[in-house]
Design a protein around this motif. Structure first.
Motif, PDB file in Angstrom:
ATOM      1  N   SER A 283      24.605  88.347 114.001  1.00  0.00           N
ATOM      2  CA  SER A 283      23.461  87.495 113.716  1.00  0.00           C
ATOM      3  C   SER A 283      22.271  87.874 114.603  1.00  0.00           C
ATOM      4  O   SER A 283      22.430  88.098 115.806  1.00  0.00           O
ATOM      5  CB  SER A 283      23.836  86.031 113.961  1.00  0.00           C
ATOM      6  OG  SER A 283      22.688  85.217 113.947  1.00  0.00           O
ATOM      7  N   PRO A 284      21.060  87.899 114.036  1.00  0.00           N
ATOM      8  CA  PRO A 284      19.871  88.117 114.867  1.00  0.00           C
ATOM      9  C   PRO A 284      19.705  87.066 115.961  1.00  0.00           C
ATOM     10  O   PRO A 284      18.979  87.300 116.936  1.00  0.00           O
ATOM     11  CB  PRO A 284      18.720  88.048 113.857  1.00  0.00           C
ATOM     12  CG  PRO A 284      19.336  88.430 112.550  1.00  0.00           C
ATOM     13  CD  PRO A 284      20.736  87.859 112.603  1.00  0.00           C
ATOM     14  N   LEU A 285      20.376  85.917 115.816  1.00  0.00           N
ATOM     15  CA  LEU A 285      20.311  84.883 116.856  1.00  0.00           C
ATOM     16  C   LEU A 285      20.849  85.372 118.194  1.00  0.00           C
ATOM     17  O   LEU A 285      20.555  84.801 119.243  1.00  0.00           O
ATOM     18  CB  LEU A 285      21.111  83.648 116.411  1.00  0.00           C
ATOM     19  CG  LEU A 285      20.586  82.905 115.178  1.00  0.00           C
ATOM     20  CD1 LEU A 285      21.571  81.813 114.760  1.00  0.00           C
ATOM     21  CD2 LEU A 285      19.218  82.304 115.452  1.00  0.00           C
ATOM     22  N   LEU A 286      21.638  86.454 118.159  1.00  0.00           N
ATOM     23  CA  LEU A 286      22.191  87.010 119.396  1.00  0.00           C
ATOM     24  C   LEU A 286      21.110  87.489 120.357  1.00  0.00           C
ATOM     25  O   LEU A 286      21.333  87.553 121.576  1.00  0.00           O
ATOM     26  CB  LEU A 286      23.124  88.187 119.074  1.00  0.00           C
ATOM     27  CG  LEU A 286      24.452  87.870 118.413  1.00  0.00           C
ATOM     28  CD1 LEU A 286      25.100  89.150 117.903  1.00  0.00           C
ATOM     29  CD2 LEU A 286      25.388  87.174 119.393  1.00  0.00           C
ATOM     30  N   LYS A 287      19.963  87.848 119.825  1.00  0.00           N
ATOM     31  CA  LYS A 287      18.923  88.452 120.661  1.00  0.00           C
ATOM     32  C   LYS A 287      18.540  87.570 121.840  1.00  0.00           C
ATOM     33  O   LYS A 287      18.193  88.067 122.911  1.00  0.00           O
ATOM     34  CB  LYS A 287      17.692  88.756 119.808  1.00  0.00           C
ATOM     35  CG  LYS A 287      17.922  89.807 118.741  1.00  0.00           C
ATOM     36  CD  LYS A 287      16.669  89.986 117.885  1.00  0.00           C
ATOM     37  CE  LYS A 287      16.899  90.962 116.745  1.00  0.00           C
ATOM     38  NZ  LYS A 287      15.691  91.108 115.892  1.00  0.00           N
ATOM     39  N   LYS A 288      18.644  86.262 121.651  1.00  0.00           N
ATOM     40  CA  LYS A 288      18.229  85.358 122.730  1.00  0.00           C
ATOM     41  C   LYS A 288      19.212  85.365 123.899  1.00  0.00           C
ATOM     42  O   LYS A 288      18.896  84.851 124.975  1.00  0.00           O
ATOM     43  CB  LYS A 288      18.049  83.938 122.203  1.00  0.00           C
ATOM     44  CG  LYS A 288      19.323  83.235 121.787  1.00  0.00           C
ATOM     45  CD  LYS A 288      19.030  81.833 121.291  1.00  0.00           C
ATOM     46  CE  LYS A 288      20.296  81.084 120.902  1.00  0.00           C
ATOM     47  NZ  LYS A 288      20.000  79.710 120.417  1.00  0.00           N
ATOM     48  N   PHE A 289      20.419  85.950 123.698  1.00  0.00           N
ATOM     49  CA  PHE A 289      21.411  85.995 124.768  1.00  0.00           C
ATOM     50  C   PHE A 289      21.348  87.299 125.568  1.00  0.00           C
ATOM     51  O   PHE A 289      22.082  87.457 126.542  1.00  0.00           O
ATOM     52  CB  PHE A 289      22.822  85.829 124.189  1.00  0.00           C
ATOM     53  CG  PHE A 289      23.072  84.497 123.551  1.00  0.00           C
ATOM     54  CD1 PHE A 289      23.360  83.386 124.335  1.00  0.00           C
ATOM     55  CD2 PHE A 289      23.005  84.343 122.177  1.00  0.00           C
ATOM     56  CE1 PHE A 289      23.595  82.145 123.746  1.00  0.00           C
ATOM     57  CE2 PHE A 289      23.243  83.112 121.578  1.00  0.00           C
ATOM     58  CZ  PHE A 289      23.530  82.007 122.367  1.00  0.00           C
ATOM     59  N   ALA A 290      20.521  88.230 125.151  1.00  0.00           N
ATOM     60  CA  ALA A 290      20.448  89.526 125.826  1.00  0.00           C
ATOM     61  C   ALA A 290      19.937  89.380 127.257  1.00  0.00           C
ATOM     62  O   ALA A 290      19.115  88.505 127.539  1.00  0.00           O
ATOM     63  CB  ALA A 290      19.538  90.461 125.031  1.00  0.00           C
ATOM     64  N   PRO A 291      20.423  90.238 128.153  1.00  0.00           N
ATOM     65  CA  PRO A 291      21.443  91.268 127.935  1.00  0.00           C
ATOM     66  C   PRO A 291      22.855  90.691 128.010  1.00  0.00           C
ATOM     67  O   PRO A 291      23.092  89.697 128.691  1.00  0.00           O
ATOM     68  CB  PRO A 291      21.198  92.246 129.074  1.00  0.00           C
ATOM     69  CG  PRO A 291      20.683  91.382 130.184  1.00  0.00           C
ATOM     70  CD  PRO A 291      19.866  90.296 129.521  1.00  0.00           C
ATOM     71  N   VAL A 292      23.775  91.339 127.297  1.00  0.00           N
ATOM     72  CA  VAL A 292      25.205  91.008 127.341  1.00  0.00           C
ATOM     73  C   VAL A 292      25.936  92.252 127.843  1.00  0.00           C
ATOM     74  O   VAL A 292      25.661  93.362 127.379  1.00  0.00           O
ATOM     75  CB  VAL A 292      25.725  90.588 125.952  1.00  0.00           C
ATOM     76  CG1 VAL A 292      27.237  90.426 125.958  1.00  0.00           C
ATOM     77  CG2 VAL A 292      25.049  89.290 125.515  1.00  0.00           C
TER      78      VAL A 292
END
Length: 260
Positions: free
Chosen positions: A152-161
């Protein structure tokens, strides 16, 4: 952090002083709706059930992620974090501590670990299963898992992983195309999350696949090709190639905090 690959989608993740058993299939054959003629997977050697498991983590309710025969072998008092669909399976099996996470929900496991559910694989037109982000509270180190390559593009807000576990090759069927996405999808999520380490999953290293469906499945791409894509895109993440039952220490570096 330690990762032990138990083949197919199954992992033992040691993070935040906890042992997390992820999507376990350890004993017996794997079929869907008992249709062995259509699809059957069998291990060359059954895996021992890990000791001292603190949590079972289930991303989907399908048999290759919530394997009923394996779950029957495990202690029903072990806490389970599960998708909505997987919750139905462990409820029927009599598990006593079930935490159901929908997309965006976070579960705090003691004072050492946070687990956040994110959108994962679509199963039919109405159901989207879970991917997971695991964060070790003390160090801030994090891990992302999604077993079908739907990111999901929503992952971007968790970067960096720091660590990504996801397919790096495609699995496809004639006419229908890919149903497991690696390659370009893995590259895309790597660009989003800027991991230090990338680890392949869903590869079935020590598994024999049989039946009508299995005979039609084609693998597209290789891990080496994915490594070349990273190099082309100037991405420095380390790609690991775990062997079944190998306990791998994951060496991570603290990231510098940029102050604007």
């Amino acid at each position: 952090m330690y990762l032990t690959y138990l083949d197919n989608n199954t992992w033992l993740i040691e993070i935040g002083n906890k042992k997390i058993l992820l999507d376990p299939w350890l004993v017996g054959d794997l079929t869907f709706a008992n249709l062995a003629w259509f699809f059957k997977a069998r291990r060359l050697q059954e895996r021992l059930i890990p000791e001292n498991i603190n949590l079972i983590l289930l991303s989907q309710g399908l048999e290759d992620h919530a394997h009923s025969r394996t779950l029957k072998q495990l202690d029903r008092h072990i806490p389970v974090v599960a998708s909505v669909n997987a919750t139905k399976i462990v409820t029927e099996l009599g598990y006593t501590q079930i935490i159901t996470l929908t997309h965006g929900d976070t579960f705090s496991f003691g004072q050492s670990l946070e687990i956040t559910a994110v959108p994962g694989s679509p199963i039919g037109p109405m159901l989207v299963e879970n991917g997971y982000l695991l964060k070790e509270i003390e160090t801030g180190f994090s891990l992302y898992y999604e077993p079908h390559g739907y990111h999901s593009p929503l992952l971007k807000k968790f970067a960096p992983v720091d660590v990504i576990i996801t397919p790096l090759v495609d699995l496809a069927l004639p006419i229908f195309g890919s149903f497991i996405y690696g390659r370009k999808k893995a590259l895309e999520v790597t660009q989003w999350l800027q991991p230090q380490v990338v680890v392949p999953t869903t590869c079935g290293c020590d598994v024999i696949f049989e039946g009508f469906l299995a005979s039609a499945i084609k693998t597209i791409g290789t891990i080496e090709e994915f490594c070349f894509l990273l190099k082309q895109n100037e991405i420095s993440a380390q790609v690991l190639k775990p062997q079944p039952e190998e306990r791998i220490p994951i060496h991570l570096s603290k990231r510098k905090v940029e102050i604007n």
